[in-house]
Design a protein around this motif. Structure first.
Motif, PDB file in Angstrom:
ATOM      1  N   CYS A 228       0.172 -53.131  33.432  1.00 36.72           N
ATOM      2  CA  CYS A 228       0.002 -54.119  33.108  1.00 36.72           C
ATOM      3  C   CYS A 228      -1.742 -53.902  31.790  1.00 36.72           C
ATOM      4  CB  CYS A 228       0.107 -55.676  32.650  1.00 36.72           C
ATOM      5  SG  CYS A 228      -1.243 -56.280  34.785  1.00 36.72           S
ATOM      6  N   ILE A 229      -2.301 -53.502  32.752  1.00 33.27           N
ATOM      7  CA  ILE A 229      -3.878 -53.430  32.758  1.00 33.27           C
ATOM      8  C   ILE A 229      -4.263 -52.487  33.451  1.00 33.27           C
ATOM      9  CG2 ILE A 229      -4.506 -55.519  34.303  1.00 33.27           C
ATOM     10  CD1 ILE A 229      -6.499 -55.335  31.586  1.00 33.27           C
ATOM     11  N   CYS A 230      -5.469 -51.654  33.220  1.00 34.92           N
ATOM     12  CA  CYS A 230      -6.154 -50.069  34.109  1.00 34.92           C
ATOM     13  C   CYS A 230      -7.109 -50.829  33.341  1.00 34.92           C
ATOM     14  CB  CYS A 230      -6.225 -49.092  33.827  1.00 34.92           C
ATOM     15  SG  CYS A 230      -6.577 -47.477  34.374  1.00 34.92           S
ATOM     16  N   ILE A 231      -7.873 -50.746  35.074  1.00 34.83           N
ATOM     17  CA  ILE A 231      -9.419 -50.824  35.188  1.00 34.83           C
ATOM     18  C   ILE A 231     -10.378 -50.173  35.999  1.00 34.83           C
ATOM     19  CG2 ILE A 231     -11.214 -52.287  36.343  1.00 34.83           C
ATOM     20  CD1 ILE A 231      -9.304 -54.396  36.296  1.00 34.83           C
ATOM     21  N   CYS A 232     -10.967 -48.904  35.320  1.00 36.72           N
ATOM     22  CA  CYS A 232     -11.505 -47.704  36.006  1.00 36.72           C
ATOM     23  C   CYS A 232     -12.438 -46.921  34.902  1.00 36.72           C
ATOM     24  CB  CYS A 232     -10.211 -46.428  34.822  1.00 36.72           C
ATOM     25  SG  CYS A 232      -9.542 -46.974  33.017  1.00 36.72           S
ATOM     26  N   VAL A 233     -13.471 -46.568  35.666  1.00 38.04           N
ATOM     27  CA  VAL A 233     -14.584 -45.811  35.114  1.00 38.04           C
ATOM     28  C   VAL A 233     -14.744 -44.836  34.270  1.00 38.04           C
ATOM     29  CG1 VAL A 233     -15.518 -46.581  37.013  1.00 38.04           C
ATOM     30  CG2 VAL A 233     -14.625 -44.007  36.907  1.00 38.04           C
ATOM     31  N   ASN A 245      -1.674 -45.571  25.542  1.00 42.40           N
ATOM     32  CA  ASN A 245      -1.771 -46.820  25.318  1.00 42.40           C
ATOM     33  C   ASN A 245      -1.761 -47.963  26.066  1.00 42.40           C
ATOM     34  OD1 ASN A 245      -2.972 -48.737  23.097  1.00 42.40           O
ATOM     35  ND2 ASN A 245      -0.284 -48.954  22.304  1.00 42.40           N
ATOM     36  N   ILE A 246      -2.085 -47.685  27.522  1.00 41.28           N
ATOM     37  CA  ILE A 246      -2.125 -48.815  28.602  1.00 41.28           C
ATOM     38  C   ILE A 246      -3.891 -49.750  28.333  1.00 41.28           C
ATOM     39  CG2 ILE A 246      -2.276 -49.951  31.059  1.00 41.28           C
ATOM     40  CD1 ILE A 246      -1.049 -46.861  30.933  1.00 41.28           C
ATOM     41  N   PRO A 247      -3.287 -51.280  27.821  1.00 40.05           N
ATOM     42  CA  PRO A 247      -4.862 -52.245  27.872  1.00 40.05           C
ATOM     43  C   PRO A 247      -5.956 -51.535  29.058  1.00 40.05           C
ATOM     44  CG  PRO A 247      -2.779 -53.497  27.587  1.00 40.05           C
ATOM     45  CD  PRO A 247      -2.648 -52.407  27.723  1.00 40.05           C
ATOM     46  N   THR A 248      -7.225 -50.900  28.604  1.00 42.12           N
ATOM     47  CA  THR A 248      -7.857 -51.166  29.538  1.00 42.12           C
ATOM     48  C   THR A 248      -9.336 -51.457  28.987  1.00 42.12           C
ATOM     49  OG1 THR A 248      -6.822 -48.699  29.348  1.00 42.12           O
ATOM     50  CG2 THR A 248      -9.001 -48.973  30.173  1.00 42.12           C
ATOM     51  N   VAL A 249     -10.246 -51.815  30.706  1.00 43.05           N
ATOM     52  CA  VAL A 249     -11.518 -52.024  31.066  1.00 43.05           C
ATOM     53  C   VAL A 249     -11.590 -50.932  31.314  1.00 43.05           C
ATOM     54  CG1 VAL A 249     -13.326 -54.211  32.632  1.00 43.05           C
ATOM     55  CG2 VAL A 249     -10.317 -54.949  31.094  1.00 43.05           C
ATOM     56  N   GLU A 265      -5.333 -49.501  21.878  1.00 36.80           N
ATOM     57  CA  GLU A 265      -5.141 -51.245  21.216  1.00 36.80           C
ATOM     58  C   GLU A 265      -6.221 -52.115  21.491  1.00 36.80           C
ATOM     59  OE1 GLU A 265      -1.645 -51.591  19.610  1.00 36.80           O
ATOM     60  OE2 GLU A 265      -1.535 -49.255  18.970  1.00 36.80           O
ATOM     61  N   LYS A 266      -6.030 -52.296  23.078  1.00 32.85           N
ATOM     62  CA  LYS A 266      -6.706 -53.816  23.665  1.00 32.85           C
ATOM     63  C   LYS A 266      -7.005 -52.543  24.125  1.00 32.85           C
ATOM     64  CE  LYS A 266      -2.811 -57.119  22.874  1.00 32.85           C
ATOM     65  NZ  LYS A 266      -1.836 -57.887  23.768  1.00 32.85           N
ATOM     66  N   SER A 267      -8.301 -52.164  24.537  1.00 28.40           N
ATOM     67  CA  SER A 267      -9.328 -52.028  25.267  1.00 28.40           C
ATOM     68  C   SER A 267     -10.935 -52.419  24.791  1.00 28.40           C
ATOM     69  CB  SER A 267      -9.513 -50.918  25.224  1.00 28.40           C
ATOM     70  OG  SER A 267     -10.001 -50.091  23.396  1.00 28.40           O
ATOM     71  N   VAL A 268     -11.707 -52.233  25.910  1.00 27.25           N
ATOM     72  CA  VAL A 268     -12.915 -53.182  26.213  1.00 27.25           C
ATOM     73  C   VAL A 268     -13.466 -52.489  27.449  1.00 27.25           C
ATOM     74  CG1 VAL A 268     -13.076 -54.772  28.079  1.00 27.25           C
ATOM     75  CG2 VAL A 268     -14.861 -54.661  26.100  1.00 27.25           C
ATOM     76  N   VAL A 269     -14.825 -52.000  26.789  1.00 21.41           N
ATOM     77  CA  VAL A 269     -16.029 -51.520  27.380  1.00 21.41           C
ATOM     78  C   VAL A 269     -16.966 -52.559  27.761  1.00 21.41           C
ATOM     79  CG1 VAL A 269     -18.272 -49.496  26.988  1.00 21.41           C
ATOM     80  CG2 VAL A 269     -15.680 -49.152  26.167  1.00 21.41           C
TER      81      VAL A 269
END
Length: 308
Positions: A228-233, A245-249, A265-269
């Motif tokens: 549902c979301i991926c948190i990664c470096v 196109n997976i929501p990403t932080v 499309e849904k991502s933030v740095v």
């Protein structure tokens, strides 16, 4: 105009760069749907690309080969292809005598995203610019059923590490982040066997720890079907999440998000506001301060994206 029946693609050496080239590769397949595509790959990408459904055959090329081995490689491929897509900008199109190929002279604006650089490389070879195809990979049914049996639907995937030690998320911050996330959602931790030892001092009992237990083919399947979301470096997993196109932080420190950041499309740095970052260096005199991003900031970003 000569029919393009056989295409040869020279992929980048590293896995992350190869994934960044996927949209451009999709565009080639979109424009030449009936052509047979072979690929030159490295030992770093062989195990992943060998399962790519668009690729007919792979050939491994290693820079460290002796001259005799390189000549044998060239003889094997010469006079077989109508078009070559060279993502590495090598001399291979000329050595293989392939008349139609990607341009040798390449000029890009300073801050163009790496994905868009690869798209620009192929733009003169295509008429259709809209991509409707996306890479598919072959995972055997037994492996698929194993992952389905774990009931991982709608999970948060966390990939805290990279090949570069400077881009890794610190253990203390990771432990805080996992503790909070696992109280709200199912959390899957991704990484290599080496990563597992790097984070061995923190408690991972509240998450499903898959560090060192997946191939990159598994990672593709897991993200595509369960995230549902991926948190990664900044890593190959980040680029794969963007491609899918997976929501990403994305947690950034020494590298530039303009070039390597997420494009979902849904991502933030998220990054720390430091004068020294991004430094683009391979060493750090400040003990990796730029990657010490508070867990609270990450959680806030995750909650915001999931509410959208």
């Amino acid at each position: 105009m000569r029919e393009i029946r056989y295409i040869l693609v020279n992929f980048p050496t590293n896995l992350g760069d190869t994934i960044l080239s996927f949209p451009a590769f999709d565009l080639i397949k979109e424009n030449y749907p009936s052509s047979e595509i072979d690929a030159i790959v490295s030992s770093k990408t062989e195990n992943f690309l060998s399962y790519h459904k668009f690729i007919n055959q792979i050939f491994i090329y290693e820079k460290r080969w002796r001259i005799k081995e390189k000549i044998a490689f060239l003889k094997r491929l010469r006079k077989k292809y109508d078009l070559m897509v060279d993502f590495k900008n090598s001399f291979l199109p000329f050595l293989l005598r392939i008349k139609k190929h990607t341009p040798v002279i390449r000029r890009f604006s300073k801050d163009i995203h790496a994905k868009d650089r690869y798209l620009k490389i192929v733009e003169n070879l295509v008429k259709k610019r809209k991509i409707s195809l996306k890479a598919e990979f072959v995972l055997d049914e037994e492996r698929k059923n194993f992952w389905y049996s774990l009931n991982l639907d709608n999970a948060v995937f966390v990939a805290p590490s990279s090949n570069s030690s400077l881009k890794r998320y610190p253990p203390h911050e990771l432990e805080e982040l996992l503790s909070f996330l696992s109280s709200k959602k199912k959390v899957i931790l991704l990484g290599s066997k080496k990563d597992s030892s790097l984070y061995r001092q923190i408690s991972l009992s509240s998450v499903i720890n898959l560090m060192g237990k997946t191939s990159f083919l598994d990672v593709w399947f897991l993200l595509k079907n369960f995230a549902c979301i991926c948190i990664c470096v900044d890593s190959s997993i980040l680029h794969l999440a963007s491609y899918l196109n997976i929501p990403t932080v994305a947690l950034f420190g020494p590298t530039q998000e303009e070039i390597y950041g997420p494009y979902s499309e849904k991502s933030v740095v998220i990054r720390k506001n430091l004068k020294c970052a991004p430094c683009k260096n391979s060493t750090c005199p400040y003990s990796g301060e730029c990657m010490k991003i508070s867990a609270d900031r990450v959680v806030e970003a995750v909650e915001k994206i999931l509410k959208e």
